[in-house]
Design a protein around this motif. Structure first.
Motif, PDB file in Angstrom:
ATOM      1  N   TRP A  54       0.790  -1.135  -0.162  1.00 10.35           N
ATOM      2  CA  TRP A  54      -0.003   0.054  -0.191  1.00 10.35           C
ATOM      3  C   TRP A  54       0.823   1.150   0.080  1.00 10.35           C
ATOM      4  CZ3 TRP A  54       0.164   3.286   4.311  1.00 10.35           C
ATOM      5  CH2 TRP A  54       0.921   2.588   5.391  1.00 10.35           C
ATOM      6  N   ALA A  55       0.272   2.325  -0.445  1.00  8.34           N
ATOM      7  CA  ALA A  55       1.198   3.695  -0.598  1.00  8.34           C
ATOM      8  C   ALA A  55      -0.131   4.827  -0.221  1.00  8.34           C
ATOM      9  CB  ALA A  55       1.540   3.828  -1.838  1.00  8.34           C
ATOM     10  N   VAL A  56       0.604   5.901   0.395  1.00  7.13           N
ATOM     11  CA  VAL A  56      -0.234   6.832   0.786  1.00  7.13           C
ATOM     12  C   VAL A  56       0.428   8.131   0.026  1.00  7.13           C
ATOM     13  CG1 VAL A  56      -1.194   8.379   2.594  1.00  7.13           C
ATOM     14  CG2 VAL A  56      -0.967   5.975   2.995  1.00  7.13           C
ATOM     15  N   VAL A 110       0.407   8.086  -7.413  1.00  8.70           N
ATOM     16  CA  VAL A 110       0.774   7.222  -6.371  1.00  8.70           C
ATOM     17  C   VAL A 110       1.881   6.383  -6.401  1.00  8.70           C
ATOM     18  CG1 VAL A 110       0.096   6.005  -4.427  1.00  8.70           C
ATOM     19  CG2 VAL A 110      -1.314   7.611  -5.356  1.00  8.70           C
ATOM     20  N   SER A 111       3.121   6.419  -6.298  1.00 11.04           N
ATOM     21  CA  SER A 111       4.261   5.456  -6.305  1.00 11.04           C
ATOM     22  C   SER A 111       4.237   4.172  -5.802  1.00 11.04           C
ATOM     23  CB  SER A 111       5.598   6.120  -6.311  1.00 11.04           C
ATOM     24  OG  SER A 111       5.754   7.324  -6.717  1.00 11.04           O
ATOM     25  N   MET A 112       4.021   3.147  -6.364  1.00 11.96           N
ATOM     26  CA  MET A 112       3.866   1.810  -5.819  1.00 11.96           C
ATOM     27  C   MET A 112       4.380   0.888  -6.936  1.00 11.96           C
ATOM     28  SD  MET A 112      -0.085   1.284  -4.962  1.00 11.96           S
ATOM     29  CE  MET A 112       0.195  -0.070  -3.807  1.00 11.96           C
ATOM     30  N   ASP A 113       4.590  -0.639  -6.397  1.00 10.46           N
ATOM     31  CA  ASP A 113       4.901  -1.697  -7.316  1.00 10.46           C
ATOM     32  C   ASP A 113       3.636  -2.041  -8.093  1.00 10.46           C
ATOM     33  OD1 ASP A 113       6.537  -3.390  -8.514  1.00 10.46           O
ATOM     34  OD2 ASP A 113       6.872  -4.615  -6.952  1.00 10.46           O
ATOM     35  N   VAL A 114       3.523  -1.749  -9.194  1.00  9.87           N
ATOM     36  CA  VAL A 114       2.430  -1.944 -10.041  1.00  9.87           C
ATOM     37  C   VAL A 114       2.665  -2.195 -11.568  1.00  9.87           C
ATOM     38  CG1 VAL A 114       0.594  -1.249  -8.405  1.00  9.87           C
ATOM     39  CG2 VAL A 114       1.429   0.268 -10.372  1.00  9.87           C
ATOM     40  N   GLY A 115       1.735  -3.254 -12.282  1.00 11.30           N
ATOM     41  CA  GLY A 115       1.730  -3.068 -13.669  1.00 11.30           C
ATOM     42  C   GLY A 115       0.304  -2.721 -13.980  1.00 11.30           C
ATOM     43  N   ARG A 116       0.002  -2.715 -15.373  1.00 11.88           N
ATOM     44  CA  ARG A 116      -1.100  -2.149 -15.858  1.00 11.88           C
ATOM     45  C   ARG A 116      -2.282  -3.336 -15.573  1.00 11.88           C
ATOM     46  NH1 ARG A 116      -0.854  -2.540 -22.285  1.00 11.88           N
ATOM     47  NH2 ARG A 116      -1.085  -4.730 -22.411  1.00 11.88           N
ATOM     48  N   ASP A 117      -2.073  -4.503 -15.223  1.00 12.48           N
ATOM     49  CA  ASP A 117      -2.740  -5.696 -14.862  1.00 12.48           C
ATOM     50  C   ASP A 117      -3.176  -5.751 -13.371  1.00 12.48           C
ATOM     51  OD1 ASP A 117      -3.741  -6.137 -17.362  1.00 12.48           O
ATOM     52  OD2 ASP A 117      -1.772  -7.265 -17.826  1.00 12.48           O
ATOM     53  N   SER A 118      -2.389  -4.900 -12.596  1.00 12.61           N
ATOM     54  CA  SER A 118      -2.404  -5.131 -11.106  1.00 12.61           C
ATOM     55  C   SER A 118      -3.923  -4.568 -10.561  1.00 12.61           C
ATOM     56  CB  SER A 118      -1.384  -4.101 -10.441  1.00 12.61           C
ATOM     57  OG  SER A 118      -0.300  -4.629 -10.724  1.00 12.61           O
ATOM     58  N   VAL A 119      -4.299  -5.266  -9.528  1.00 13.11           N
ATOM     59  CA  VAL A 119      -5.711  -5.016  -9.087  1.00 13.11           C
ATOM     60  C   VAL A 119      -5.389  -3.861  -8.009  1.00 13.11           C
ATOM     61  CG1 VAL A 119      -7.808  -5.644  -7.761  1.00 13.11           C
ATOM     62  CG2 VAL A 119      -6.875  -7.114  -9.492  1.00 13.11           C
ATOM     63  N   VAL A 120      -5.790  -2.887  -7.939  1.00 13.96           N
ATOM     64  CA  VAL A 120      -5.592  -1.729  -7.081  1.00 13.96           C
ATOM     65  C   VAL A 120      -6.711  -0.937  -6.571  1.00 13.96           C
ATOM     66  CG1 VAL A 120      -4.304   0.402  -6.435  1.00 13.96           C
ATOM     67  CG2 VAL A 120      -3.042  -1.401  -8.043  1.00 13.96           C
ATOM     68  N   MET A 121      -6.952  -1.079  -5.298  1.00  9.88           N
ATOM     69  CA  MET A 121      -8.253  -0.285  -4.649  1.00  9.88           C
ATOM     70  C   MET A 121      -7.840   1.017  -4.028  1.00  9.88           C
ATOM     71  SD  MET A 121     -10.709  -2.238  -5.637  1.00  9.88           S
ATOM     72  CE  MET A 121     -11.011  -3.847  -6.140  1.00  9.88           C
ATOM     73  N   ALA A 122      -8.628   1.981  -4.140  1.00  9.11           N
ATOM     74  CA  ALA A 122      -8.146   3.336  -3.438  1.00  9.11           C
ATOM     75  C   ALA A 122      -9.283   4.075  -2.460  1.00  9.11           C
ATOM     76  CB  ALA A 122      -7.687   4.240  -4.559  1.00  9.11           C
ATOM     77  N   SER A 123      -8.759   4.547  -1.474  1.00 10.65           N
ATOM     78  CA  SER A 123      -9.744   5.356  -0.852  1.00 10.65           C
ATOM     79  C   SER A 123      -9.214   6.591  -0.733  1.00 10.65           C
ATOM     80  CB  SER A 123      -9.859   4.677   0.574  1.00 10.65           C
ATOM     81  OG  SER A 123      -8.777   4.943   1.568  1.00 10.65           O
ATOM     82  N   VAL A 124     -10.136   7.837  -0.266  1.00  9.39           N
ATOM     83  CA  VAL A 124      -9.811   9.147  -0.239  1.00  9.39           C
ATOM     84  C   VAL A 124     -10.509   9.681   1.106  1.00  9.39           C
ATOM     85  CG1 VAL A 124     -11.511  10.075  -1.644  1.00  9.39           C
ATOM     86  CG2 VAL A 124      -9.540  11.479  -1.118  1.00  9.39           C
ATOM     87  N   THR A 125      -9.852  10.363   1.983  1.00  9.32           N
ATOM     88  CA  THR A 125     -10.173  11.023   3.200  1.00  9.32           C
ATOM     89  C   THR A 125      -9.918  12.433   3.539  1.00  9.32           C
ATOM     90  OG1 THR A 125     -10.792  10.476   5.420  1.00  9.32           O
ATOM     91  CG2 THR A 125      -8.593  10.090   4.814  1.00  9.32           C
ATOM     92  N   GLU A 126     -10.542  13.213   4.020  1.00 10.55           N
ATOM     93  CA  GLU A 126     -10.066  14.697   4.239  1.00 10.55           C
ATOM     94  C   GLU A 126      -9.165  14.397   5.490  1.00 10.55           C
ATOM     95  OE1 GLU A 126     -11.835  18.870   5.341  1.00 10.55           O
ATOM     96  OE2 GLU A 126     -13.324  17.489   4.687  1.00 10.55           O
TER      97      GLU A 126
END
Length: 170
Positions: free
Chosen positions: A3-5, A18-34
């Motif tokens: 994960w990365a923030v 966001v910098s993290m070890d991924v490729g275009r077929d990676s499954v990445v979920m994200a959230s946003v909070t104040e």
């Protein structure tokens, strides 16, 4: 799971790479909070929404969010790469063309109402793509033998999208 923030400031559409070890077929979920001035998350009066999550080859996940406040506010985007621990979850991809409200059905033998699944959505032109359309996942409903994903594609014509469903059966 990796994960990365990243913290960004803005009003209206807010984008982050966001910098993290991924490729275009990676499954990445994200959230946003104040977040406040010290970076502590809180639920404020401003609605904040993740609009699109696009993993790219080259160790970058592009995240588009919306901060519904007239003045710039600080938000924290958290991205989770579910592909970094492939045995922990199962993944299902569905590519289809939608405009407006939709319900997409995934056939998943063994799924029950007690299953846990989450979904992401991205424009799809041979690979996930962050375009100008607003894409939303509204609801994920596991049922016996299937998972229904309700959402919306806010665009003037039908648009190819990829839904990625990640989760576990009981």
């Amino acid at each position: 799971m990796a994960w990365a923030v990243q913290q960004v400031r803005g009003s209206g559409v807010v984008e982050a790479a966001v910098s993290m070890d991924v490729g275009r077929d990676s499954v990445v979920m994200a959230s946003v909070t104040e977040v406040d001035a010290s970076g502590t998350p809180f639920i404020g009066a401003a609605p904040v929404i993740v609009q699109s999550v696009v993993p790219n080859d080259g160790f970058v996940v592009r995240v588009r969010a919306w901060a519904g406040w007239p003045q710039p506010i600080d938000v924290r985007i958290t991205a989770l790469n579910l592909s970094s621990d492939p045995g922990a979850f199962e993944r299902h991809d569905g590519v289809d063309v939608y405009k407006g409200a939709f319900v997409h059905r995934f056939d998943i033998p063994g799924a029950t109402p007690q299953s846990s699944f989450i979904a992401s959505i991205a424009e799809y032109h041979g690979a996930p793509h962050m375009g100008a359309a607003m894409l939303q996942v509204h609801s994920v409903a596991p049922r016996f033998g299937e998972v229904l994903v309700a959402g919306n594609v806010d665009w003037h014509e039908q648009l190819p999208i990829r839904l990625t469903l990640v989760g576990k059966r009981p």
